[in-house]
Each structure stands twice: as C-alpha cells, then as structure tokens.
Design a protein around this motif. Sequence first.
Motif, PDB file in Angstrom:
ATOM      1  N   SER A  61       0.825  -1.207   0.000  1.00  0.00           N
ATOM      2  CA  SER A  61       0.000   0.000   0.000  1.00  0.00           C
ATOM      3  C   SER A  61       0.860   1.259   0.000  1.00  0.00           C
ATOM      4  CB  SER A  61      -0.959   0.007   1.192  1.00  0.00           C
ATOM      5  OG  SER A  61      -0.259   0.015   2.421  1.00  0.00           O
ATOM      6  N   TYR A  68      -0.358   7.619  -5.798  1.00  0.00           N
ATOM      7  CA  TYR A  68      -1.319   8.609  -5.308  1.00  0.00           C
ATOM      8  C   TYR A  68      -0.647   9.977  -5.157  1.00  0.00           C
ATOM      9  CZ  TYR A  68      -4.322  10.944  -1.843  1.00  0.00           C
ATOM     10  OH  TYR A  68      -5.095  11.841  -1.164  1.00  0.00           O
ATOM     11  N   THR A  81     -10.053   9.058  -5.813  1.00  0.00           N
ATOM     12  CA  THR A  81      -9.953   8.163  -4.662  1.00  0.00           C
ATOM     13  C   THR A  81      -9.125   6.940  -5.040  1.00  0.00           C
ATOM     14  OG1 THR A  81     -11.974   6.950  -5.241  1.00  0.00           O
ATOM     15  CG2 THR A  81     -12.213   8.836  -3.758  1.00  0.00           C
ATOM     16  N   LYS A  83      -8.777   3.060  -3.565  1.00  0.00           N
ATOM     17  CA  LYS A  83      -9.305   2.074  -2.615  1.00  0.00           C
ATOM     18  C   LYS A  83      -8.692   0.711  -2.917  1.00  0.00           C
ATOM     19  CE  LYS A  83     -13.758   4.316  -1.772  1.00  0.00           C
ATOM     20  NZ  LYS A  83     -15.232   4.182  -1.840  1.00  0.00           N
ATOM     21  N   ARG A  85      -8.913  -3.634  -1.733  1.00  0.00           N
ATOM     22  CA  ARG A  85      -9.663  -4.630  -0.983  1.00  0.00           C
ATOM     23  C   ARG A  85      -9.099  -6.021  -1.227  1.00  0.00           C
ATOM     24  NH1 ARG A  85     -10.246  -7.964  -4.510  1.00  0.00           N
ATOM     25  NH2 ARG A  85     -11.636  -7.868  -6.304  1.00  0.00           N
ATOM     26  N   TYR A 133      -7.002  -2.943  -6.415  1.00  0.00           N
ATOM     27  CA  TYR A 133      -7.016  -1.511  -6.114  1.00  0.00           C
ATOM     28  C   TYR A 133      -7.833  -0.796  -7.195  1.00  0.00           C
ATOM     29  CZ  TYR A 133      -3.164  -2.644  -2.972  1.00  0.00           C
ATOM     30  OH  TYR A 133      -2.394  -3.199  -1.979  1.00  0.00           O
ATOM     31  N   ARG A 134      -8.564   0.208  -6.773  1.00  0.00           N
ATOM     32  CA  ARG A 134      -9.381   0.967  -7.724  1.00  0.00           C
ATOM     33  C   ARG A 134      -9.064   2.451  -7.606  1.00  0.00           C
ATOM     34  NH1 ARG A 134     -15.353  -0.036  -6.837  1.00  0.00           N
ATOM     35  NH2 ARG A 134     -14.740  -2.062  -7.675  1.00  0.00           N
ATOM     36  N   ASP A 236     -17.799   4.701 -12.336  1.00  0.00           N
ATOM     37  CA  ASP A 236     -17.870   4.023 -11.039  1.00  0.00           C
ATOM     38  C   ASP A 236     -19.294   4.003 -10.509  1.00  0.00           C
ATOM     39  OD1 ASP A 236     -16.228   2.747  -8.934  1.00  0.00           O
ATOM     40  OD2 ASP A 236     -16.996   4.385  -7.695  1.00  0.00           O
ATOM     41  N   LEU A 313     -11.396  -3.874   3.281  1.00  0.00           N
ATOM     42  CA  LEU A 313     -10.817  -2.647   2.748  1.00  0.00           C
ATOM     43  C   LEU A 313      -9.405  -2.474   3.288  1.00  0.00           C
ATOM     44  CD1 LEU A 313     -11.767  -0.250   0.959  1.00  0.00           C
ATOM     45  CD2 LEU A 313     -12.236   0.985   3.068  1.00  0.00           C
ATOM     46  N   PRO A 316      -7.798   3.142   1.879  1.00  0.00           N
ATOM     47  CA  PRO A 316      -8.710   4.244   1.547  1.00  0.00           C
ATOM     48  C   PRO A 316      -7.977   5.589   1.503  1.00  0.00           C
ATOM     49  CG  PRO A 316      -8.882   3.664   3.880  1.00  0.00           C
ATOM     50  CD  PRO A 316      -7.701   2.920   3.313  1.00  0.00           C
ATOM     51  N   GLU A 318      -8.257   9.576  -0.311  1.00  0.00           N
ATOM     52  CA  GLU A 318      -9.121  10.469  -1.089  1.00  0.00           C
ATOM     53  C   GLU A 318      -8.419  11.803  -1.275  1.00  0.00           C
ATOM     54  OE1 GLU A 318     -13.733  12.070  -1.201  1.00  0.00           O
ATOM     55  OE2 GLU A 318     -12.895  11.328   0.668  1.00  0.00           O
TER      56      GLU A 318
END
Length: 329
Positions: A61, A68, A81, A83, A85, A133-134, A236, A313, A316, A318
């Motif tokens: 991550s 990011y 965002t 995300k 999971r 990951y999205r 989305d 999750l 996260p 944003e």
Amino acid sequence: MITLNDYLYSGYTVLKILQMYGKELRKVSIETHNSIDMVHCNFLLQQIDMLEHNDFLTSQSQRIRELYKLMSKEYPFLAFTFKGRIKSLIRAEEKFNGYIVKHIYDYYREYGEFPSIENLKQKLSCFRDLIAYRIVISLPKCHIKEGDNRKEIELDYLYQIANIIPEFLEERGFSIEVSEREGAKYSDKLKENLRPYYRDYIENTDSSGYESLHITLYDNLARSYIEVQLRTKEMDDYAEIGPANHLGYEKRQETERTRRDKIPIGECLCFDEAFERVVKLHTLDLSKVDVNMFGAVSNSVVNDGCGLFRGRLILPFEHLSEFQNDLID
C-alpha cells in the motif's frame, strides 16, 4: 465431498475456517489423487497467507501510495480516490469453483469432450484479483469551461494515468502481466506498447454497459498478484449503483455457473464437485451462518466485520481537487 459450507456454522474466525477447510481438502486430495483439489488447496493457502502474514500489505500500500502522491502533484485539479480490498471468502470460493464450471461447460459444448486436467489447471491460473485496487477520478464542475465536454476531458486524463502506471509501478517492484484478450479493441489514447497489458472495458463494453480499465501486476516483493482498476466517477457510479452494479454482475455469473444441461451427471468429477460447491454457496442463508465477527439478518442486511462476504478494505485514500482544498482552508 468437502465444501466451504461445512465450516460456516462453527463460530470460528475466517482464518480458522480457511485453515480447517484447506487441511481437510488437502488430505482428501492426496487420498484421491485429485490434482484440481490440490490446486484448490493452494488457492486457499494464498488467502490464509494474506490473513496470517499481512505485513506485505503495508509495503504494498505504501508503494501504491507513491502513485497517489504523484497524481496529487501532476493532477492537483482532479478529485480522485484510491481504494484497495481483499476479495471476500465466499466470493473467492464461488469464483474459483465458478471458473471450473464455466470452463468445462463451454469446452464440452464446443468440442464434445472434457478438457484435460492440464488445460483446466491453466485456466485456474488466471485468478489474479484476490487483491485489487481501484482509482476513481473526477474533474469538478468548477474546472469545466463553457463548451467543454467533461466526459471526454475525464477520459483523456484517465488514459493519461493508465499510460504512466506500468512503468511507475515496475520501478517499485511490480511486473505487468499480459491480459491475453484475443481480438480486443483499444482506445487510441492508450499507448500501443501497453495495449497487450490492459483490459479495456471502455472500448469493449459488455451488455451491461460496464466501463473500466483493468491491469494485472505481480508484486515481486510480496509474491502476489494484484489488479488495478481505473474509472471516472461516472463509470464508477454506473458500476456500483447503476445498471452494471455488482449484484447484477453476480446474478449473470450465477446463471453461467449453474448450467449443467449439457453435462451428464457422473461423467466429470471435477465439474460435479465444483458445480455442487457453487450451488451450495448460492443457496447459503447468511442469517444462519455462524462466523466470529460476522452477523446477518438476511442475505441483504449484513454486518461483515471480517471479510467473509463483502471483502476487506485495505487502502482508503481520497484527494480533493485544488479548488476544493482551497475551500477547506
């Protein structure tokens, strides 16, 4: 025959259930020399490793977070965002057995015979989205000039980001995997040398209208596959709460995975066992399931604190656009 359902009423944790299920399935696969069950055991072992030894998720991550940070610097006007999971226990089990059912059914219908064990093993190797990951982007209206086509502008940015992801993540320990989609169409916005690695569901929409860009990577540090999905906010919303939502997707898959009209009962053990496991999962009454940290009033009212049903999750993030951040300051 052993099924996941046999362990869902024990009151144990997801990890303990996976350990018991995997141990017993391995024992039976050795006794019966069932190599597909052994592949199944190894698949369960991947999930066990993620729950027992999840330190790699921190490293993974953090490396994803570098992307990011780059996007925050290069596209400060975008809102987006990130995300992540881990696929849920029930969903993973259903999908693994569903691959077996669908592949054998389609193969038998086309060739009039069952696929070889090696052919089936190769098909099962394509399960590479246990971790996903999205990235969802949006260009706020405050940045849209009169006469601009917001959808087209967002699409340009989406493909720009898609074009930088492979090299950026390769420099951080990931390897990109070929998508192996024959006859697929690709947008001119996607670099030609990257097209073999992407599954472009924007240019290749299905009957549901689902749109997204998918790419699979192998994390050489964690020794695991991940899938990265890229969407605009409009895509989305359409996929999550619109006509292409996951419930509809699962219903379509359920139809594909419960076909056996062309397969004679007792003619293919691999098909029969996978088919029964899928059917049992589809008829599962979640309100009667007893798993530690899990509670459900019905199949639609679920409190899933352990990744049994909806997944876990893990990332996260944003980012608000530059203008939105100014408002907050």
